[in-house]
Scaffold this motif. Structure first.
Motif, PDB file in Angstrom:
ATOM      1  N   MET A 243      -4.314   9.217   1.014  1.00  0.00           N
ATOM      2  CA  MET A 243      -4.723   7.850   0.706  1.00  0.00           C
ATOM      3  C   MET A 243      -5.408   7.260   1.937  1.00  0.00           C
ATOM      4  O   MET A 243      -4.838   7.267   3.040  1.00  0.00           O
ATOM      5  CB  MET A 243      -3.511   7.008   0.318  1.00  0.00           C
ATOM      6  CG  MET A 243      -2.753   7.540  -0.889  1.00  0.00           C
ATOM      7  SD  MET A 243      -3.770   7.577  -2.389  1.00  0.00           S
ATOM      8  CE  MET A 243      -4.132   5.829  -2.565  1.00  0.00           C
TER       9      MET A 243
ATOM     10  N   ASN B 108       0.824  -1.215   0.000  1.00  0.00           N
ATOM     11  CA  ASN B 108       0.000   0.000   0.000  1.00  0.00           C
ATOM     12  C   ASN B 108       0.859   1.266   0.000  1.00  0.00           C
ATOM     13  O   ASN B 108       0.463   2.286  -0.570  1.00  0.00           O
ATOM     14  CB  ASN B 108      -0.925  -0.001   1.214  1.00  0.00           C
ATOM     15  CG  ASN B 108      -2.033  -1.024   1.086  1.00  0.00           C
ATOM     16  OD1 ASN B 108      -2.442  -1.380  -0.027  1.00  0.00           O
ATOM     17  ND2 ASN B 108      -2.528  -1.522   2.207  1.00  0.00           N
TER      18      ASN B 108
ATOM     19  N   ARG C 205       0.641   4.243  -2.707  1.00  0.00           N
ATOM     20  CA  ARG C 205       0.482   5.646  -2.333  1.00  0.00           C
ATOM     21  C   ARG C 205       1.540   6.512  -3.018  1.00  0.00           C
ATOM     22  O   ARG C 205       1.224   7.604  -3.534  1.00  0.00           O
ATOM     23  CB  ARG C 205       0.584   5.798  -0.808  1.00  0.00           C
ATOM     24  CG  ARG C 205       0.520   7.244  -0.328  1.00  0.00           C
ATOM     25  CD  ARG C 205       0.575   7.327   1.183  1.00  0.00           C
ATOM     26  NE  ARG C 205       1.808   6.719   1.708  1.00  0.00           N
ATOM     27  CZ  ARG C 205       2.078   6.603   3.003  1.00  0.00           C
ATOM     28  NH1 ARG C 205       1.214   7.043   3.899  1.00  0.00           N
ATOM     29  NH2 ARG C 205       3.208   6.051   3.407  1.00  0.00           N
TER      30      ARG C 205
ATOM     31  N   GLN D   6       0.804   9.592  -5.742  1.00  0.00           N
ATOM     32  CA  GLN D   6       1.299  10.941  -5.477  1.00  0.00           C
ATOM     33  C   GLN D   6       2.190  11.439  -6.611  1.00  0.00           C
ATOM     34  O   GLN D   6       2.095  12.610  -7.027  1.00  0.00           O
ATOM     35  CB  GLN D   6       2.054  10.957  -4.150  1.00  0.00           C
ATOM     36  CG  GLN D   6       1.156  10.810  -2.927  1.00  0.00           C
ATOM     37  CD  GLN D   6       1.937  10.778  -1.629  1.00  0.00           C
ATOM     38  OE1 GLN D   6       3.173  10.645  -1.642  1.00  0.00           O
ATOM     39  NE2 GLN D   6       1.250  10.875  -0.507  1.00  0.00           N
TER      40      GLN D   6
END
Length: 242
Positions: A67, A38, A42, A46
């Motif tokens: 997130m 994860n 993220r 970004q």
């Protein structure tokens, strides 16, 4: 028959649902661990968000990204992208849907399986005092719809403005051309004596004809042969018979 208060008001199922929801919220991950899958997702989103803002000319301080880890009964655990608007600008709100679609296209291009773990994109407005619209207008604003006539009027105004600019530019160019001498033709230069052609140089010098160059009589026909008396007699006999 004895009925308890939860049975009378149907609270038994409510209690069970509440316990199930609290359990699902407790089991759902709340933070993103560094170096996890994860965390990589993220970072990817970004980077794609900042690249999309740079590509479309949006100032980097206008948008931020968060997130959120969510858990759904139908889709399981996943992530939610929250775009935070830090600066008020009507253009950004106007093209928010187009920007969201462009960002989603970039995410799917770099991560084809993003639809399995990315549950959606949401917006949050945190513009502070930069927004001039702090109160809702009258309800008549929502009932008014722009007509095609208004749109055509705006188009006509834009065309008139463009034609006015073109006409003004043509007038300026015409005034400048009137004060400048024409350069369509080159200036005539006087011819010097050296450039004047000498007489008799246009044709080659005549050469005398020799006997060898005199054409011989044509040999297309054979030499005439004299007719003998015997040939005349034979011709006469042939004419008498006919």
């Amino acid at each position: 028959m004895h009925l308890s208060i939860p049975h009378m008001f149907g609270l038994k199922k409510v209690f069970k649902l509440g316990l199930a929801d609290s359990k699902s919220q407790r089991d759902a991950p709340e933070t993103i661990e560094g170096g996890s899958e994860n965390d990589l997702r993220r970072q990817l989103i970004q980077v794609l968000l900042h690249d999309s803002m740079r590509r479309h000319g949006i100032p980097p301080s206008w948008l931020d990204c968060q997130m959120l880890l969510v858990s759904s009964r139908s889709r399981g655990e996943g992530m939610y992208v929250r775009l935070i608007m830090r600066h008020w600008d009507l253009r950004l709100l106007t093209y928010a849907v187009a920007f969201q679609q462009s960002l989603m296209t970039d995410i799917l291009r770099f991560e084809p399986h993003a639809s399995q773990w990315l549950h959606g994109i949401s917006w949050q407005l945190e513009v502070g005092d930069s927004c001039p619209y702090t109160e809702l207008p009258d309800r008549s604003v929502w009932e008014e719809h722009p007509t095609p006539a208004d749109a055509s009027t705006d188009v006509m105004k834009d065309l008139e403005r463009m034609f006015a600019i073109r006409d003004a530019d043509m007038l300026v160019r015409g005034a400048e051309a009137a004060h400048q001498p024409s350069t369509a033709y080159a200036k005539t230069q006087p011819m010097s004596i050296e450039d004047t052609p000498k007489p008799g140089t246009a044709y080659a010098k005549t050469q005398p004809m020799t006997l060898e160059t005199v054409p011989q009589p044509s040999t297309a026909y054979e030499k005439t042969q004299p007719i003998s008396l015997e040939a005349i007699r034979q011709a006469s006999k042939a004419g008498a018979k006919t």
